[in-house]
Design an enzyme around this catalytic site. Structure first.
Site, PDB file in Angstrom:
ATOM      1  N   CYS A 102       0.832  -1.198   0.000  1.00 39.26           N
ATOM      2  CA  CYS A 102       0.000   0.000   0.000  1.00 39.26           C
ATOM      3  C   CYS A 102       0.872   1.256   0.000  1.00 39.26           C
ATOM      4  O   CYS A 102       1.997   1.239   0.479  1.00 39.26           O
ATOM      5  CB  CYS A 102      -0.869   0.031   1.246  1.00 39.26           C
ATOM      6  SG  CYS A 102      -1.913  -1.416   1.392  1.00 39.26           S
ATOM      7  N   ARG A 123       4.844   0.841  -6.351  1.00 39.92           N
ATOM      8  CA  ARG A 123       4.736  -0.120  -5.253  1.00 39.92           C
ATOM      9  C   ARG A 123       3.697  -1.199  -5.548  1.00 39.92           C
ATOM     10  O   ARG A 123       3.627  -2.197  -4.844  1.00 39.92           O
ATOM     11  CB  ARG A 123       4.335   0.612  -3.956  1.00 39.92           C
ATOM     12  CG  ARG A 123       5.393   1.534  -3.430  1.00 39.92           C
ATOM     13  CD  ARG A 123       4.829   2.464  -2.375  1.00 39.92           C
ATOM     14  NE  ARG A 123       4.482   1.797  -1.141  1.00 39.92           N
ATOM     15  CZ  ARG A 123       5.297   1.654  -0.101  1.00 39.92           C
ATOM     16  NH1 ARG A 123       6.510   2.140  -0.162  1.00 39.92           N
ATOM     17  NH2 ARG A 123       4.904   1.052   0.988  1.00 39.92           N
ATOM     18  N   TRP A 139      -2.888  -2.365  -1.824  1.00 36.26           N
ATOM     19  CA  TRP A 139      -2.465  -3.680  -2.321  1.00 36.26           C
ATOM     20  C   TRP A 139      -3.206  -4.653  -1.403  1.00 36.26           C
ATOM     21  O   TRP A 139      -2.889  -4.778  -0.230  1.00 36.26           O
ATOM     22  CB  TRP A 139      -0.945  -3.791  -2.195  1.00 36.26           C
ATOM     23  CG  TRP A 139      -0.394  -5.167  -2.339  1.00 36.26           C
ATOM     24  CD1 TRP A 139      -0.111  -6.053  -1.329  1.00 36.26           C
ATOM     25  CD2 TRP A 139      -0.021  -5.827  -3.545  1.00 36.26           C
ATOM     26  NE1 TRP A 139       0.404  -7.205  -1.844  1.00 36.26           N
ATOM     27  CE2 TRP A 139       0.471  -7.103  -3.200  1.00 36.26           C
ATOM     28  CE3 TRP A 139      -0.053  -5.465  -4.899  1.00 36.26           C
ATOM     29  CZ2 TRP A 139       0.926  -8.012  -4.150  1.00 36.26           C
ATOM     30  CZ3 TRP A 139       0.395  -6.379  -5.834  1.00 36.26           C
ATOM     31  CH2 TRP A 139       0.877  -7.626  -5.460  1.00 36.26           C
ATOM     32  N   ASN A 160      -1.083   1.125   6.036  1.00 39.27           N
ATOM     33  CA  ASN A 160      -0.264   0.174   5.284  1.00 39.27           C
ATOM     34  C   ASN A 160       0.234  -0.850   6.292  1.00 39.27           C
ATOM     35  O   ASN A 160       0.819  -0.479   7.301  1.00 39.27           O
ATOM     36  CB  ASN A 160       0.903   0.931   4.632  1.00 39.27           C
ATOM     37  CG  ASN A 160       1.921   0.000   4.007  1.00 39.27           C
ATOM     38  OD1 ASN A 160       1.616  -1.147   3.706  1.00 39.27           O
ATOM     39  ND2 ASN A 160       3.128   0.498   3.816  1.00 39.27           N
ATOM     40  N   GLY A 161      -0.038  -2.138   6.057  1.00 39.85           N
ATOM     41  CA  GLY A 161       0.419  -3.168   6.990  1.00 39.85           C
ATOM     42  C   GLY A 161      -0.699  -4.142   7.305  1.00 39.85           C
ATOM     43  O   GLY A 161      -1.664  -4.258   6.548  1.00 39.85           O
ATOM     44  N   GLU A 188      17.746 -23.031  -7.367  1.00 37.68           N
ATOM     45  CA  GLU A 188      17.275 -21.642  -7.367  1.00 37.68           C
ATOM     46  C   GLU A 188      18.450 -20.668  -7.556  1.00 37.68           C
ATOM     47  O   GLU A 188      18.342 -19.684  -8.296  1.00 37.68           O
ATOM     48  CB  GLU A 188      16.507 -21.356  -6.065  1.00 37.68           C
ATOM     49  CG  GLU A 188      16.031 -19.924  -5.874  1.00 37.68           C
ATOM     50  CD  GLU A 188      15.144 -19.383  -6.990  1.00 37.68           C
ATOM     51  OE1 GLU A 188      14.705 -20.145  -7.859  1.00 37.68           O
ATOM     52  OE2 GLU A 188      14.926 -18.156  -6.996  1.00 37.68           O
ATOM     53  N   LYS A 234      18.821 -17.966 -10.629  1.00 39.47           N
ATOM     54  CA  LYS A 234      19.022 -16.518 -10.405  1.00 39.47           C
ATOM     55  C   LYS A 234      20.217 -16.027 -11.208  1.00 39.47           C
ATOM     56  O   LYS A 234      20.152 -14.985 -11.863  1.00 39.47           O
ATOM     57  CB  LYS A 234      19.270 -16.202  -8.923  1.00 39.47           C
ATOM     58  CG  LYS A 234      18.119 -16.184  -7.981  1.00 39.47           C
ATOM     59  CD  LYS A 234      17.100 -15.099  -8.199  1.00 39.47           C
ATOM     60  CE  LYS A 234      16.064 -15.517  -9.200  1.00 39.47           C
ATOM     61  NZ  LYS A 234      14.923 -16.261  -8.729  1.00 39.47           N
ATOM     62  N   GLU A 270      19.438 -15.967 -15.043  1.00 38.77           N
ATOM     63  CA  GLU A 270      18.474 -15.002 -15.573  1.00 38.77           C
ATOM     64  C   GLU A 270      18.945 -13.561 -15.474  1.00 38.77           C
ATOM     65  O   GLU A 270      18.585 -12.762 -16.332  1.00 38.77           O
ATOM     66  CB  GLU A 270      17.072 -15.204 -14.988  1.00 38.77           C
ATOM     67  CG  GLU A 270      16.801 -14.671 -13.626  1.00 38.77           C
ATOM     68  CD  GLU A 270      15.327 -14.825 -13.227  1.00 38.77           C
ATOM     69  OE1 GLU A 270      15.097 -15.137 -12.065  1.00 38.77           O
ATOM     70  OE2 GLU A 270      14.422 -14.619 -14.064  1.00 38.77           O
ATOM     71  N   HIS A 308      28.251 -39.130 -12.362  1.00 39.38           N
ATOM     72  CA  HIS A 308      27.501 -39.811 -13.420  1.00 39.38           C
ATOM     73  C   HIS A 308      27.523 -38.995 -14.712  1.00 39.38           C
ATOM     74  O   HIS A 308      26.695 -39.213 -15.594  1.00 39.38           O
ATOM     75  CB  HIS A 308      26.063 -40.074 -12.945  1.00 39.38           C
ATOM     76  CG  HIS A 308      26.026 -40.964 -11.741  1.00 39.38           C
ATOM     77  ND1 HIS A 308      26.283 -42.310 -11.800  1.00 39.38           N
ATOM     78  CD2 HIS A 308      25.840 -40.679 -10.432  1.00 39.38           C
ATOM     79  CE1 HIS A 308      26.223 -42.830 -10.581  1.00 39.38           C
ATOM     80  NE2 HIS A 308      25.963 -41.850  -9.724  1.00 39.38           N
ATOM     81  N   LYS A 332       7.974 -10.367 -16.335  1.00 44.79           N
ATOM     82  CA  LYS A 332       7.698 -10.659 -14.923  1.00 44.79           C
ATOM     83  C   LYS A 332       6.639 -11.755 -14.799  1.00 44.79           C
ATOM     84  O   LYS A 332       6.750 -12.649 -13.986  1.00 44.79           O
ATOM     85  CB  LYS A 332       7.226  -9.381 -14.208  1.00 44.79           C
ATOM     86  CG  LYS A 332       6.892  -9.584 -12.730  1.00 44.79           C
ATOM     87  CD  LYS A 332       8.128  -9.936 -11.935  1.00 44.79           C
ATOM     88  CE  LYS A 332       7.845 -10.307 -10.500  1.00 44.79           C
ATOM     89  NZ  LYS A 332       8.917 -11.148  -9.941  1.00 44.79           N
TER      90      LYS A 332
HETATM   91  O1  M6R Z   1       4.316 -15.516 -10.895  1.00 46.09           O
HETATM   92  P1  M6R Z   1       4.839 -16.914 -10.826  1.00 46.09           P
HETATM   93  O2  M6R Z   1       5.418 -17.258  -9.494  1.00 46.09           O
HETATM   94  O3  M6R Z   1       3.817 -17.938 -11.253  1.00 46.09           O
HETATM   95  O4  M6R Z   1       6.023 -16.952 -11.862  1.00 46.09           O
HETATM   96  C1  M6R Z   1       6.689 -18.147 -12.126  1.00 46.09           C
HETATM   97  C2  M6R Z   1       7.963 -17.905 -12.893  1.00 46.09           C
HETATM   98  O5  M6R Z   1       7.690 -17.282 -14.106  1.00 46.09           O
HETATM   99  C3  M6R Z   1       8.963 -17.039 -12.098  1.00 46.09           C
HETATM  100  O6  M6R Z   1       9.242 -17.598 -10.861  1.00 46.09           O
HETATM  101  C4  M6R Z   1      10.284 -16.889 -12.872  1.00 46.09           C
HETATM  102  O7  M6R Z   1      10.916 -18.116 -12.945  1.00 46.09           O
HETATM  103  C5  M6R Z   1      11.160 -15.832 -12.202  1.00 46.09           C
HETATM  104  N1  M6R Z   1      11.545 -14.847 -13.145  1.00 46.09           N
HETATM  105  C6  M6R Z   1      12.408 -16.403 -11.625  1.00 46.09           C
HETATM  106  O8  M6R Z   1      13.167 -15.433 -10.981  1.00 46.09           O
END
Ligand code: M6R
Length: 609
Positions: free
Chosen positions: A2, A27, A74, A100-101, A482, A486, A489, A505, A604
């Site tokens: 928010c 935000r 939000w 907000n909160g 993960e 990161k 990407e 293997h 995103k």
């Molecule tokens: O909004 P979502 O969590 O469903 O999105 C899933 C993936 O597209 C998302 O996690 C993507 O892999 C990220 N960019 C990774 O950092």
């Protein structure tokens, strides 16, 4: 998250409120509203959707007056709607507030207030604050606000306005940001600096527990005990773009640093007061429900899929139920065995990922019971699933998901423990122990974030390598996946994660002199085995960066560098080990000059198949 704004002075409040709210749009929000005092009454205008919808609504008839508050919401408690949008008022309309909160004890307060005759107009936690103020009001605005603060629990930044006291705004904060902008014959309040930067660069940054009485030409700030506080003026010298990122260079970095709060917010309201149990008011499951399915699928994409892998571990370990995890784009094309005896859990930050949504719809069609774990109230996935658990991470803007991952982990851990309590698969003492460790996580995440210099140095040193390998066993392997995603990407470095035991293997053939290997070694149950895999890569002259828990004096003997995270149970440590990996990816991307918040070819939210 928010956004809050407030104005008191001689100008038109509505002009500043709309301008300030537009600067807080970054935000994220789903509805907006303003309240302006016109000299005799307060006019409240709200609208679901974009700020433009609110502007259109009042364009021909702008509220007039020099005292006002505004808000972009939000959604957390209650879906996005006109009635749930802020500002909220009490029954009489004398008191108006924006928040907000999360007010954690709002349900009890609301029941009490309803019994006393208060009529609620929204589903929000916030509205209780307005009614509570009406209830305790004794003619002294500030003293009554303090009484309200004594009775509410949770996190908040709050701005109070009253037509009985039109010469002031009162504001306060706890665990949520709030700033006061100092003008000439006018003052401003906002949840973030971008809202006020066009009007003034002189600010007071409010601290937790402080209460400010803001008049047009004076500001009095007191602490929790009511003692005066002398504050230093903070001169903002960032430009507007940097201000949106709270002074951080990128949203990704800001969001990495928001994790302690995001984790705390996600836990709040879900732990019994005495720390003995997990409370999931949203679910209210019982043994009969848990016995009604014989299989759980967790389905998600990308980072959310990686969180699902950790979720599988948690549920199997704690609740002893078999879980299968699948990427959503594969799941529905492989004719999965889904029927009314299946529980499908979908995980999605945005709640809009089309493959995840399609998997959810298909499973529902086949008769499965469905649960969504998502960050966005009212999203398509939240609406489609039978039940929803929300992560309270606030909007995630950077393409690379960071705080969504850690909050998904927390929530899945809590869900697994909740199931275990019902199934009695975990002893009460162990449950208490895990909950007490869980509560320490926000401060431990902060600790992990406190010294980024060594990570920056690694990133500078290895940021130009072509390949990086991540290895680990058990939960360390899930976190390695993960970490590698990161790095790929945001920095475009080729990164691969391997279950450490799998190296010989095939992958070991790629390990040559100087190749960086990030080795996670935090899982006590497989520690010795991980160590022997690390020795295998070291013997091929890889450069090994080990990730270990504090207190581990062994790992440094076999690796080139070690990064340590605070000690906790091995189940919870993924929430800590992922943090240096996020930072490493971020600083490697910076070293290579990549567009961190908007990596090439990525969006995103992936709303197409
Ligand atoms: O909004 P979502 O969590 O469903 O999105 C899933 C993936 O597209 C998302 O996690 C993507 O892999 C990220 N960019 C990774 O950092």
């Amino acid at each position: 998250m928010c956004g809050i704004v407030g104005y008191i002075g001689s100008g038109e409040a509505a002009e500043f409120l709309l301008e300030g709210l537009s600067k807080l749009e970054y935000r994220g929000y789903d509805s907006a509203g303003i309240a302006v005092y016109d000299g005799s009454d307060v006019r409240v205008e709200k609208s679901v959707g974009r700020l433009a919808a609110l502007r259109d609504k009042i364009r021909e008839d702008m509220p007039k007056g020099s005292l006002g508050i505004g808000h972009t919401r939000w959604a957390t408690h209650g879906r996005p709607s006109d009635s749930n949008a802020h500002p909220h008022t009490d029954c009489s309309g004398d008191f108006v507030i924006v928040h907000n909160g999360i007010i954690e004890n709002y349900l009890g307060l609301k029941e009490d207030l309803i019994e006393k005759g208060h009529a609620f107009k929204s589903e929000t936690d916030t509205e209780v604050v307005a009614h509570l103020l009406e209830e305790v009001y004794n003619g002294d605005f500030e003293a009554s606000v303090r009484e309200v603060l004594r009775r509410i629990e949770g996190s908040y930044s709050l701005v109070f306005m009253s037509k009985k006291h039109p010469d002031r705004l009162i504001c306060t904060k706890q665990d949520n940001p709030l700033v006061i902008g100092l003008g000439e014959g006018e003052n401003f309040v906002a949840s973030d600096i971008p809202a006020i930067i066009a009007r003034t660069r002189r600010t007071f940054i409010m601290n937790d527990g402080e209460v400010a009485v803001v008049r047009k030409d004076s500001i009095e700030i007191t602490n929790r005990r009511g003692e005066p506080v002398t504050k230093k003026v903070f001169e903002v010298n960032w430009n507007a773009e940097a201000a949106e990122k709270g002074g951080y260079e990128h949203f990704m970095l800001k969001e990495i640093h928001e994790q302690p709060k995001a984790v705390r917010d996600t836990m709040s309201q879900r732990i019994a007061k005495d720390g003995s149990a997990i409370v999931m008011d949203e679910l209210k499951w019982d043994a009969e429900f848990l016995n009604s399915f014989n299989k759980i699928y967790i389905v998600a994409c990308g980072t959310a899929y990686h969180a699902g892998l950790v979720g599988k571990f948690y549920i199997e370990k704690l609740a002893r139920i078999v879980v299968e995890v699948d990427v959503a784009s594969e799941f529905r094309y492989r004719d999965p065995v889904v029927d009314e005896n299946t529980l499908l859990i979908v995980v999605s930050q945005s709640g809009e990922t089309s493959d995840t949504l399609a998997a959810l719809k298909e499973s529902k069609r086949l008769g499965a019971k469905t649960l969504a774990i998502t960050n966005v109230v009212g999203s398509s996935i939240a609406r489609e699933a039978d039940q929803v658990l929300y992560t309270w991470a606030g909007p995630e803007i950077a393409v690379a998901s960071t705080k969504a991952y850690t909050t998904q982990l927390v929530l899945m851990f809590m869900l697994a423990l909740y199931m275990a309590e019902i199934k009695k698969t975990v002893k009460p003492e162990r449950c208490r122990e895990l909950i007490s460790l869980l509560k320490k996580l926000p401060s431990q995440v902060s600790e992990t974030l406190s010294d980024v210099e060594p990570i920056k140095t690694f990133a500078k040193h290895y940021g130009f390598n072509e390949d990086v390998f991540y290895i680990g066993r058990s939960l360390d392997y899930d976190v390695a996946l993960e970490g590698a995603l990161k790095l790929k990407e945001v920095s475009y470095i080729h990164a691969e994660a391997y279950a450490a035991g799998e190296l010989k293997h095939g992958t070991l053939a790629l390990i040559i002199e100087g190749v960086p290997v990030i080795a996670l070694a935090t899982q006590k149950s497989v520690y010795e085995k991980t160590l022997s895999n690390i020795k295998e890569v070291k013997a091929r002259d890889a450069v090994v960066i080990g990730i270990a828990a504090e207190g581990d004096e062994e790992l440094e003997k076999y690796v080139d560098h070690v990064m340590k995270v605070p000690e906790t149970d091995e189940l919870l440590i993924p929430l800590l080990t992922v943090v240096p990996l996020q930072l490493l990816a971020y600083y490697a991307a910076i070293t290579r000059g990549c567009d961190v918040d908007k990596p090439r070819n990525l969006a995103k939210s992936v709303t197409v198949e």
